[in-house]
Motif scaffolding. Structure first.
Motif, PDB file in Angstrom:
ATOM      1  N   ALA A 181      31.733  47.967  40.742  1.00  0.00           N
ATOM      2  CA  ALA A 181      32.662  48.033  39.614  1.00  0.00           C
ATOM      3  C   ALA A 181      33.122  49.470  39.450  1.00  0.00           C
ATOM      4  O   ALA A 181      32.420  50.418  39.833  1.00  0.00           O
ATOM      5  CB  ALA A 181      31.984  47.536  38.336  1.00  0.00           C
ATOM      6  N   PHE A 238      30.216  41.161  37.217  1.00  0.00           N
ATOM      7  CA  PHE A 238      31.379  40.824  36.387  1.00  0.00           C
ATOM      8  C   PHE A 238      30.926  40.026  35.173  1.00  0.00           C
ATOM      9  O   PHE A 238      30.204  39.038  35.295  1.00  0.00           O
ATOM     10  CB  PHE A 238      32.394  40.019  37.205  1.00  0.00           C
ATOM     11  N   SER A 266      35.518  47.460  47.393  1.00  0.00           N
ATOM     12  CA  SER A 266      34.366  46.752  46.831  1.00  0.00           C
ATOM     13  C   SER A 266      33.409  46.375  47.957  1.00  0.00           C
ATOM     14  O   SER A 266      33.400  45.233  48.427  1.00  0.00           O
ATOM     15  CB  SER A 266      34.813  45.502  46.066  1.00  0.00           C
ATOM     16  N   PHE A 322      37.268  45.471  38.719  1.00  0.00           N
ATOM     17  CA  PHE A 322      36.754  44.841  39.935  1.00  0.00           C
ATOM     18  C   PHE A 322      37.930  44.565  40.863  1.00  0.00           C
ATOM     19  O   PHE A 322      39.004  44.158  40.399  1.00  0.00           O
ATOM     20  CB  PHE A 322      36.016  43.545  39.604  1.00  0.00           C
TER      21      PHE A 322
END
Length: 284
Positions: free
Chosen positions: A46, A259, A40, A143
């Protein structure tokens, strides 16, 4: 006497040279060790599963359970393009790696779905996916949060969460749970995750393949195509369900999104009997 002292001086000098050499080599070795992969690179990174939520076969390995060829599967996405009526997933119980009890359980379930029952998925039923069921959850994005001691994987649909510990080994007798006990380490550009201690309340996939509490799952997560995709190679070992271990793949596309909180029970339209957990009394 002088010779003895001379010998001691030579030995001491040799020891110092040896220690200095070791000290010089150690930083070089540490510097040459590749950094762990960064899954990430931004807070908006994502990962969205590619395809219809099926595990992909690996050449040379027994195949995962796939759609029964007698019943064509039409996804909602395909239906939106073709206008055809979506259909349900029907697992192929002709898979030769399945033990008979698993075939019997799946046949009963298939018959009920073909008779009109809505096919179970963990996502629509607001229940944990288990492992590797977590890897094929639908209707959301993955995530990943990395730290030196732990990796947290969060699927935004119902905020399903896995914890992978990097600083220890498995417990002697882990208590069976939905996501089991996951211990990981890095091997170059790959995160290797070993999971045991899983209960038998979940399915391995979206074809509703059962398993026992003997299930042992190994995952190898790595970035591919210059970080545009994430791939997990999965090894399934469950002697209670399968005749031999098998492997499968799952891939994800990288997306840029924030998110989002998706509380399953609050967003369930209740058009079908999903078996959603409900409280006996309100907590307010």
């Amino acid at each position: 006497m002088r010779n003895t002292c001379r010998k001691r001086q030579i030995l001491s000098l040799g020891l110092l040279v040896c220690l200095a050499g070791i000290a010089a080599v150690q930083p070089t070795m540490a510097a040459s060790a590749p950094p762990p992969p960064v899954f990430s690179p931004t807070a908006q990174t994502a990962w969205v599963g590619i395809g219809i939520g099926a595990l992909l076969p690996v050449p040379g390995s027994p195949k995962p359970v796939m759609q029964d060829p007698a019943y064509r599967y039409i996804s909602n996405d395909e239906s939106g393009v073709t206008g055809e009526q979506p259909t349900q997933r029907i697992g192929d119980i002709g898979n030769p790696n399945l033990k008979q009890w698993a075939k019997d359980v799946m046949k009963k379930d298939n018959d009920e779905v073909l008779a009109g029952k809505f096919a179970f998925t963990a996502r629509s039923s607001c229940k944990p996916g288990g492992v590797p069921g977590f890897d094929v959850l639908l209707g959301g994005a993955l995530f990943i949060v990395q730290s030196p001691k732990e990796i947290t994987m969060i699927f935004d649909g119902n905020a399903e969460t896995r914890h992978i510990w990097l600083d220890g080994s498995h417990s002697a007798n882990p208590k069976p749970s939905w996501y089991g006990e996951s211990v990981g380490h890095y091997e170059g550009d790959t995160l290797v995750v070993d999971t045991v201690g899983l209960n038998d309340k979940t399915f391995l996939d979206n074809y509703r393949t059962p398993h026992t509490d003997k299930l042992h799952v190994t995952e190898r997560w790595r970035l591919i195509e210059n970080g545009a995709k994430l791939e997990v190679a999965i090894t399934i070992d469950d002697p209670g369900t399968f005749n031999e271990p098998w492997q499968a793949l799952r891939q994800y596309d990288r997306k840029n999104r924030t998110f989002t909180e998706l509380i399953c029970s609050e967003n369930n339209s209740k058009l079908f009997d999903y078996g959603t957990p409900t409280a006996e009394r309100p907590d307010f």
